[in-house]
Design a protein around this motif. Structure first.
Motif, mmCIF file in Angstrom:
data_model
loop_
_atom_site.group_PDB
_atom_site.id
_atom_site.type_symbol
_atom_site.label_atom_id
_atom_site.label_comp_id
_atom_site.label_asym_id
_atom_site.label_seq_id
_atom_site.Cartn_x
_atom_site.Cartn_y
_atom_site.Cartn_z
ATOM 1 N N GLU A 122 0.860 -1.185 0.000
ATOM 2 C CA GLU A 122 0.000 0.000 0.000
ATOM 3 C C GLU A 122 0.895 1.233 0.000
ATOM 4 O OE1 GLU A 122 -3.216 -0.602 3.118
ATOM 5 O OE2 GLU A 122 -1.936 -2.340 3.403
ATOM 6 N N HIS A 156 2.804 0.061 3.490
ATOM 7 C CA HIS A 156 2.544 -1.164 4.237
ATOM 8 C C HIS A 156 2.914 -2.358 3.370
ATOM 9 C CE1 HIS A 156 -0.622 0.916 7.020
ATOM 10 N NE2 HIS A 156 0.598 1.390 7.148
ATOM 11 N N ARG A 185 -4.248 -0.632 14.607
ATOM 12 C CA ARG A 185 -3.612 0.248 13.634
ATOM 13 C C ARG A 185 -2.203 0.671 14.059
ATOM 14 N NH1 ARG A 185 -4.493 0.287 8.906
ATOM 15 N NH2 ARG A 185 -6.425 -0.790 8.570
ATOM 16 N N GLU A 190 1.248 -7.813 8.129
ATOM 17 C CA GLU A 190 1.366 -6.489 7.536
ATOM 18 C C GLU A 190 2.471 -5.744 8.261
ATOM 19 O OE1 GLU A 190 -2.379 -4.499 7.287
ATOM 20 O OE2 GLU A 190 -1.495 -2.608 6.628
HETATM 21 MG MG MG Z 1 -2.821 -1.523 5.533
#
Ligand code: MG
Ligand code: ADP
Length: 703
Positions: A201, A328, A444, A456
């Motif tokens: 990302e 990411h 997050r 991730e």
């Molecule tokens: Mg992400």
């Protein structure tokens, strides 16, 4: 693109992909090449001429005039040198189009100007680019015309890697070999390949080109070195996922179309948290292809911006005070027959293969937390990590309730007997459908988060290639799998050995698991208690590359040898030093040539106003106070720029790159901050009309 054309029509139209290969290559040659692409056979040079002829035919039909070996040296950018297909003119003056097997397979750029970190002396200029047939060739259309780009690896005369791709390919082979060993332990005899996949990302900022050109800091360093906060920042969260403005929408549309043509599966786009910040994510691909896709994506974001009067900033922290940009790295391991090693399945407590993989990943990340942190080290990221907008510079793993609970069960009773279930989401509104939630919520703030069937890694800088962090993930996983297999393959009783190993790994490495708020101060203190490394800056992180632990591992799996690791560390220090030096010089330049003159001019204006007010018999109290304040800050800025000049001049006299990097970090950076403070306050006092550059407000709110 005509509106009626669908994505299906244009997707991959400029890629020499499998479909095109079948069409342009004789059948037997196609199968031979396919074997090489699938890793079953080395490339037979004898067929290279036929393949090259097919690629040439296809490329010329597509209007290509040149070809290039496209590679990723350690500059942080991609590199290319274009050669046209022309042959020397014949006697009658006509020319042919030529592209031989040799042209396809091997290139020899003059490599002396690419960073090698001392691997080669400059008089040994030979470097080779070698065709990477696992990443498809593509045609890029831009102002230079249509260029056939051939993804290549870049090595020195003696075979040392000088690029991002070579170690990535090596690490993919390493993790594949060890993962297959692990699968065999559980009776899998059918999978032939294990493929690391990556979805990257990409965050970026878009600003107006006219305004960009008025800021020397953006031009020279990619970030603003001065700038007072506007009255509004990102506190309303009104930009995040907000409706796209027309100008931005048009930009994204062209970016998507160009990416699709080159086979990059651009998928998700939205506005990000900071004003003028956006994100684009592709569908994941095989790690090597994904790394190339991400480079194509960054280039395309920049090129299309330039065409549309915009500038795309990929810097990690272009503006202080609002969020910066990251990348990411979504990473998973999947077999050729579709088994995702990170998929817990419906009954994870019974999925012992998954539990072993999980235990290995925890061991890998815990053992090499420093190396993983280093893989995200870049100069810009130092402004972002740990600044309450991105993970801290401490590595931890988020697993979620379901897996946390499994580990609890294993450590308390020796076995996992059940898995937490997912539940329905009830909205309380009859007309809204209820559906099954995921078993686990997101976190997050975690740098390394399990997200259902992939991990991730969220620390990577927005400008960085995803190759290096993927190399680290692949190799540390390979090591952990290998260590586990070494034990389990020898065990007399597999079940008992596995049971014991799970308990051992989970208890030794659970300290890397953290489910709380990674942005909080408490976590920093807690991490110290757990003995986890906290490496706040790039200069603290670089040594992780060359610890005994790192050298032993990378050599064991033939990903890097010691010389390559040392050269990479050297390049990292050099890169750091050059970047800070340019930033410091730019600050000095802007202060001396633009900011001080503007402020001095303004104090002159104020003085004359004060004189005339006095002459008119009134008291210029406000004007005098303003003049006093501005003069004091002017004085402070002048003193600060003098100190910055002094330390910046001193730095290059330090011979050793590592020592110099520490000097830049400890003396030059603080001197830059000391200059920025009074200048940003001056910006708030001085008439906007005389301030010599666009403000933050102009840059991020008026795109
Ligand atoms: Mg992400
Ligand atoms: P999420 O909602 O979990 O963030 P997204 O669908 O937004 O997932 O995916 C984020 C990125 O992760 C995308 O680039 C996506 O293609 C990629 N991704 C999804 N599944 C995988 C996987 N199994 N392996 C690697 N990357 C993946």
């Amino acid at each position: 693109m005509e509106n009626k054309q669908s994505i299906m029509d244009i997707f991959g139209m400029n890629v020499f992909n499998d479909k095109v290969m079948r069409q342009y290559l004789p059948k037997n040659i196609y199968y031979e090449l396919r074997k090489t692409i699938d890793g079953r056979k080395e490339l037979d040079p004898a067929i290279a001429d036929v393949i090259a002829a097919a690629i040439r035919k296809w490329a010329i039909e597509k209007g290509a005039t040149h070809y290039t070996h496209w590679f990723q040296p350690l500059t942080g950018f991609t590199a290319e040198k274009h050669d046209s297909f022309l042959t020397p003119p014949r006697e009658d003056g006509s020319v042919l189009m030529e592209f031989s097997g040799k042209d396809l397979i091997k290139g020899e750029p003059d490599a002396s100007s690419f960073p090698s970190g001392g691997l080669r002396a400059t008089f040994e200029a030979r470097g080779y680019t070698t065709w990477d047939c696992t990443s498809p060739a593509f045609i890029r259309e831009d102002a230079a015309g249509a260029i056939l780009c051939i993804p290549t690896a870049f090595c020195s005369f003696t075979g040392e890697a000088l690029d991002q791709k070579t170690p990535l390919l090596r690490s993919m082979a390493a993790v594949e070999e060890q993962a297959l060993r692990l699968l065999r332990l559980f009776g899998n005899t059918t999978s032939r390949k294990v493929i690391p996949s990556v979805g990257a990302e990409q965050e970026y900022f878009l600003i107006d080109r006219e305004k960009y050109l008025q800021r020397k800091d953006l031009i020279y360093t990619g970030r603003t070195l001065f700038g007072a906060m506007p009255p509004k920042g990102q506190e309303l969260d009104d930009h995040y996922f907000g409706t796209l403005r027309q100008r931005i929408g048009a930009y994204m549309r062209q970016v998507n179309e160009e990416l699709w043509k080159m086979g990059v599966p651009a998928k998700t786009q939205h506005n990000e948290v900071a004003p003028a910040q956006h994100e684009l994510a592709p569908i994941y691909a095989e790690a090597n292809v994904a790394a190339d896709h991400n480079q194509i994506m960054m280039q395309t974001l920049k090129r299309v911006a330039a065409q549309q009067g915009l500038v795309c900033l990929l810097h990690e922290k272009p503006f202080a005070g609002v969020n910066g940009s990251g990348k990411h790295n979504n990473w998973s391991l999947t077999t050729d027959d579709g088994i995702n090693l990170f998929d817990p399945g419906k009954r994870p407590h019974e999925n012992r293969q998954f539990l072993l993989v999980l235990a290995c990943i925890l061991k890998a990340v815990d053992t090499h937390a420093d190396l993983l942190r280093e893989s995200a080290a870049n100069v810009g990221n130092d402004h972002r990590l740990g600044a309450h907008e991105a993970p801290p510079a401490i590595i931890s793993v988020f697993l979620g309730e379901q897996l946390d609970d499994l580990i609890d069960q294993i450590l308390s009773t020796g076995d996992a007997t059940h898995s937490l279930k997912s539940h329905h989401l009830y909205t309380g509104v009859k007309t809204l459908p209820d559906f099954m939630k995921d078993a686990t919520d997101r976190n997050r703030t975690s740098p390394f988060a399990f997200t259902g069937n992939k991990f991730e890694f969220r620390m990577v800088g927005s400008r960085d290639s995803i190759a290096h962090s993927t190399v680290v993930m692949n190799t540390i996983a390979a090591e952990a799998f290998a260590d586990a297999c070494d034990i389990l393959e020898k065990a007399d009783d597999f079940e008992t050995a596995l049971h014991d190993l799970l308990i051992q790994y989970f208890s030794e490495h659970r300290k890397i698991v953290f489910s709380g708020n990674g942005y909080s101060e408490e976590w920093v203190a807690e991490a110290v208690r757990r003995g986890l490394p906290n490496l706040p800056s790039m200069v603290d992180a670089i040594p992780a590359l060359v610890t005994d632990k790192s050298i032993t591992m990378f050599e064991r799996f033939h990903v890097f040898d010691e010389a390559e690791l040392r050269s990479r560390a050297e390049i990292q220090y050099e890169t750091y030093n050059k970047a800070i030096n340019i930033e410091a010089l730019t600050m000095i330049d802007m202060t001396v040539k633009q900011i001080l003159p503007a402020v001095i001019g303004y104090t002159g204006t104020l003085s004359s106003i004060i004189q005339s007010v006095k002459a008119a018999g009134a008291t210029p109290a406000v004007q005098s106070e303003l003049l006093r304040d501005i003069s004091a800050l002017l004085n402070e800025a002048n003193g600060a720029v003098r100190i910055l000049k002094k330390v910046t001049a001193e730095a290059p006299t330090i011979e050793d790159n590592e020592t110099r990097a520490h000097f830049y970090h400890d003396y030059v950076l603080p001197a830059m901050e000391a200059l920025r403070r009074p200048v940003d306050r001056l910006e708030m006092l001085v008439d906007k009309e005389v301030w010599p550059m666009p403000s933050y407000g102009d840059l991020i709110f008026e795109v």
